[in-house]
Design a protein around this motif. Sequence first.
Motif, mmCIF file in Angstrom:
data_model
loop_
_atom_site.group_PDB
_atom_site.id
_atom_site.type_symbol
_atom_site.label_atom_id
_atom_site.label_comp_id
_atom_site.label_asym_id
_atom_site.label_seq_id
_atom_site.Cartn_x
_atom_site.Cartn_y
_atom_site.Cartn_z
ATOM 1 N N VAL A 1 0.829 -1.214 0.000
ATOM 2 C CA VAL A 1 0.000 0.000 0.000
ATOM 3 C C VAL A 1 0.862 1.262 0.000
ATOM 4 C CG1 VAL A 1 -1.900 -1.174 1.134
ATOM 5 C CG2 VAL A 1 -0.232 0.028 2.540
ATOM 6 N N GLY A 2 2.161 1.103 -0.263
ATOM 7 C CA GLY A 2 3.039 2.264 -0.373
ATOM 8 C C GLY A 2 3.436 2.888 0.939
ATOM 9 N N ALA A 3 3.171 2.197 2.066
ATOM 10 C CA ALA A 3 3.491 2.755 3.381
ATOM 11 C C ALA A 3 4.919 2.434 3.813
ATOM 12 C CB ALA A 3 2.504 2.238 4.423
ATOM 13 N N GLU A 4 5.530 1.418 3.197
ATOM 14 C CA GLU A 4 6.918 1.069 3.477
ATOM 15 C C GLU A 4 7.624 0.760 2.166
ATOM 16 O OE1 GLU A 4 7.517 -2.079 6.243
ATOM 17 O OE2 GLU A 4 6.512 -1.044 7.905
ATOM 18 N N LYS B 1 3.956 1.491 -9.584
ATOM 19 C CA LYS B 1 5.020 2.132 -8.801
ATOM 20 C C LYS B 1 4.395 2.679 -7.515
ATOM 21 C CE LYS B 1 7.784 3.331 -12.846
ATOM 22 N NZ LYS B 1 8.754 2.258 -12.613
ATOM 23 N N LEU B 2 4.502 1.900 -6.460
ATOM 24 C CA LEU B 2 3.838 2.238 -5.199
ATOM 25 C C LEU B 2 4.825 2.931 -4.262
ATOM 26 C CD1 LEU B 2 1.818 -1.067 -4.731
ATOM 27 C CD2 LEU B 2 1.165 1.010 -5.957
ATOM 28 N N SER B 3 5.234 4.132 -4.659
ATOM 29 C CA SER B 3 6.230 4.875 -3.893
ATOM 30 C C SER B 3 5.641 5.580 -2.685
ATOM 31 C CB SER B 3 6.910 5.909 -4.797
ATOM 32 O OG SER B 3 5.932 6.761 -5.388
ATOM 33 N N SER B 4 4.321 5.633 -2.597
ATOM 34 C CA SER B 4 3.656 6.296 -1.479
ATOM 35 C C SER B 4 2.240 5.767 -1.377
ATOM 36 C CB SER B 4 3.628 7.812 -1.692
ATOM 37 O OG SER B 4 2.777 8.136 -2.794
ATOM 38 N N THR B 5 1.577 6.087 -0.274
ATOM 39 C CA THR B 5 0.180 5.674 -0.118
ATOM 40 C C THR B 5 -0.709 6.380 -1.135
ATOM 41 O OG1 THR B 5 -0.069 7.329 1.633
ATOM 42 C CG2 THR B 5 0.414 5.074 2.324
ATOM 43 N N VAL B 6 -0.341 7.606 -1.505
ATOM 44 C CA VAL B 6 -1.102 8.337 -2.525
ATOM 45 C C VAL B 6 -1.037 7.594 -3.856
ATOM 46 C CG1 VAL B 6 -1.249 10.472 -3.858
ATOM 47 C CG2 VAL B 6 -0.806 10.579 -1.401
ATOM 48 N N ALA B 7 0.165 7.116 -4.204
ATOM 49 C CA ALA B 7 0.333 6.362 -5.445
ATOM 50 C C ALA B 7 -0.479 5.067 -5.398
ATOM 51 C CB ALA B 7 1.813 6.054 -5.678
ATOM 52 N N GLY C 1 -5.661 2.121 -7.216
ATOM 53 C CA GLY C 1 -6.854 1.363 -6.862
ATOM 54 C C GLY C 1 -6.690 0.473 -5.651
ATOM 55 N N ILE C 2 -5.712 0.791 -4.792
ATOM 56 C CA ILE C 2 -5.437 -0.015 -3.606
ATOM 57 C C ILE C 2 -5.912 0.724 -2.353
ATOM 58 C CG2 ILE C 2 -3.659 -1.152 -2.223
ATOM 59 C CD1 ILE C 2 -1.952 -1.326 -4.745
ATOM 60 N N GLY C 3 -6.717 0.072 -1.543
ATOM 61 C CA GLY C 3 -7.156 0.612 -0.264
ATOM 62 C C GLY C 3 -6.503 -0.130 0.878
ATOM 63 N N TYR C 4 -6.485 0.487 2.067
ATOM 64 C CA TYR C 4 -5.757 -0.086 3.208
ATOM 65 C C TYR C 4 -6.493 0.206 4.503
ATOM 66 C CZ TYR C 4 -1.804 -0.797 6.483
ATOM 67 O OH TYR C 4 -0.986 -1.215 7.505
ATOM 68 N N VAL C 5 -6.822 -0.835 5.233
ATOM 69 C CA VAL C 5 -7.362 -0.699 6.584
ATOM 70 C C VAL C 5 -6.249 -1.110 7.545
ATOM 71 C CG1 VAL C 5 -9.091 -1.496 8.236
ATOM 72 C CG2 VAL C 5 -9.726 -1.154 5.838
ATOM 73 N N PRO C 6 -5.614 -0.146 8.241
ATOM 74 C CA PRO C 6 -4.447 -0.454 9.067
ATOM 75 C C PRO C 6 -4.822 -1.065 10.407
ATOM 76 C CG PRO C 6 -4.939 1.877 9.210
ATOM 77 C CD PRO C 6 -5.928 1.295 8.228
ATOM 78 N N ALA C 7 -3.860 -1.734 11.021
ATOM 79 C CA ALA C 7 -4.086 -2.343 12.327
ATOM 80 C C ALA C 7 -4.268 -1.274 13.407
ATOM 81 C CB ALA C 7 -2.925 -3.270 12.680
ATOM 82 N N GLU C 8 -3.522 -0.187 13.308
ATOM 83 C CA GLU C 8 -3.588 0.879 14.310
ATOM 84 C C GLU C 8 -4.501 1.977 13.793
ATOM 85 O OE1 GLU C 8 -2.301 0.604 17.228
ATOM 86 O OE2 GLU C 8 -1.113 -1.193 16.895
ATOM 87 N N ARG C 9 -5.811 1.784 13.956
ATOM 88 C CA ARG C 9 -6.753 2.729 13.357
ATOM 89 C C ARG C 9 -6.657 4.119 13.986
ATOM 90 N NH1 ARG C 9 -10.222 -0.924 15.849
ATOM 91 N NH2 ARG C 9 -10.983 -0.245 17.869
#
Length: 503
Positions: free
Chosen positions: A307-310, A325-331, A336-344
């Motif tokens: 998801v471009g977070a790391e 090219k997933l260089s960032s979460t914006v990218a 078309g990628i969404g992310y539900v993180p563990a630490e909401r």
Amino acid sequence: MALEAQGIDKSFPGVRALDNVSFQLPKGEVVGLVGENGAGKSTLLKILSGAYSADAGSLAVHGAQATIRSPKDAARYGIGIVHQEQSLVGAITVAENIMLGIEGDALKSGVFRWKSLHARARAALDVLGVSLPTDVPTRNLSFVQRQLVEIAKATAVAMSGSDTPILILDEPTSVLEGQDLETLFALIDHIRSFGSVIFVAHRLDEVLRVSNRLVVMKDGKVVAQEDPAHTTEADLHRLMVGRSSSSEFYLTTRQRDVTDVPPTLEVSHLTRRGEYGDISFSVRPGEILGLVGVVGSGRESLSRALVGAEPFDSGTINIDGKPAKLSSTVAAVKAGIGYVPAERKVEGIINGAGVDENMLLGAPAQAANGLVMNKSKARQLVAQWIDQLTIRTPKQSTDIMNLSGGNQQKVVLGRWLLSDKLKVLVLDHPTRGLDVGAKEDVYQAIRDACDRGVTILLVADSLEEAIGLCNRLLVFRDGEITAAIDAPPTAKPRPIDLVGGMV
């Protein structure tokens, strides 16, 4: 009685959070407090620990009337709390964290008396029977060790006011498993010998295991007080939710057959030194791929890379057959990628913003005419997903920080599901801290997303959840995939089939 609450009421604008709540905590016992997200548990705990004041009702501690208007008052009565989200300061030592705010004569004129500070911290750990170094930064500890420090801190706070402390443990097991869980259960059992415990958890088997008695809350009221010896998980589910648990909890019969469609997501030889290496897999539209393994196995870091977070060091990621090219979460969002993180609370929500604002963050164009937000369209879209996900909120504009954790999680999930451009959804512990009713709502939403053709990667809260929801499972150990296991609806693997590859 260690603690007695009588007729506690608490209201917020548009919401009656607690309605005539009464219960007792006997000395030397563990009371399990259960209820759906939004049932009033958190509000009650905040009143007991001094974060909120009750509008009406009374509290008695060890038989004497108690007036608790601040955390300092709670400490004076011997009440300490371990919050659901860890609150330690990583850069300072175990001793400094345990004694933070209660240093006493270990801090004079702004100067620490380190020998005294460490001795008092060790005494708090000794009371619990816990052996940890007090001179190391807490960021160097494992998660379960940090949780033990949290409990030692709460114990030290409580014992600064009473030799028979009352400890409130709010979701202390939410990210623990295996031996770490057993360590915590043994500690809770030990605490009974000198104190009393209010234990809050959404894993009903754990509540039944550790509690002497159960208090069930629903819609701000205590609806039942039960004996764990004569209560089942199904009984608790019915009391909490108002209906019996579905025999098809994970909706396995809705699992889609996706064998004849090309993959949406292709990962080839992805590597990040020190985290994972040479990871390759593909996932098809409507398929749920589970990533299972112990903490530190590489699955969490991999999911964040997707998801471009790391960053990652080498390898490729393709979406619909094209390099991404997933260089960032914006990218990632643009791909078309969404992310539900563990630490909401840290990464998933914006406190101070409304439910509507938080929900529209992932796809603002869905509610816009060109570059201008269409307020009518936005209201309709948010209302649709509030209804579809059964989100409990007084208004669309209600500050999200005033919602329960489960309802906050549903808002984060809805943020991505409302987008018609969503292709891949990465779910990192999406049901962590959710009650059984909220979990059913989330599972329904996940199956609905699959029906739309969304590809899902799941880092589940338990092996049972991963097995029940997923089409396939990748087992991780030390940054490598040790097994790939099919999980068809009629031939699901057992947890034991996965454990060998995890440890």
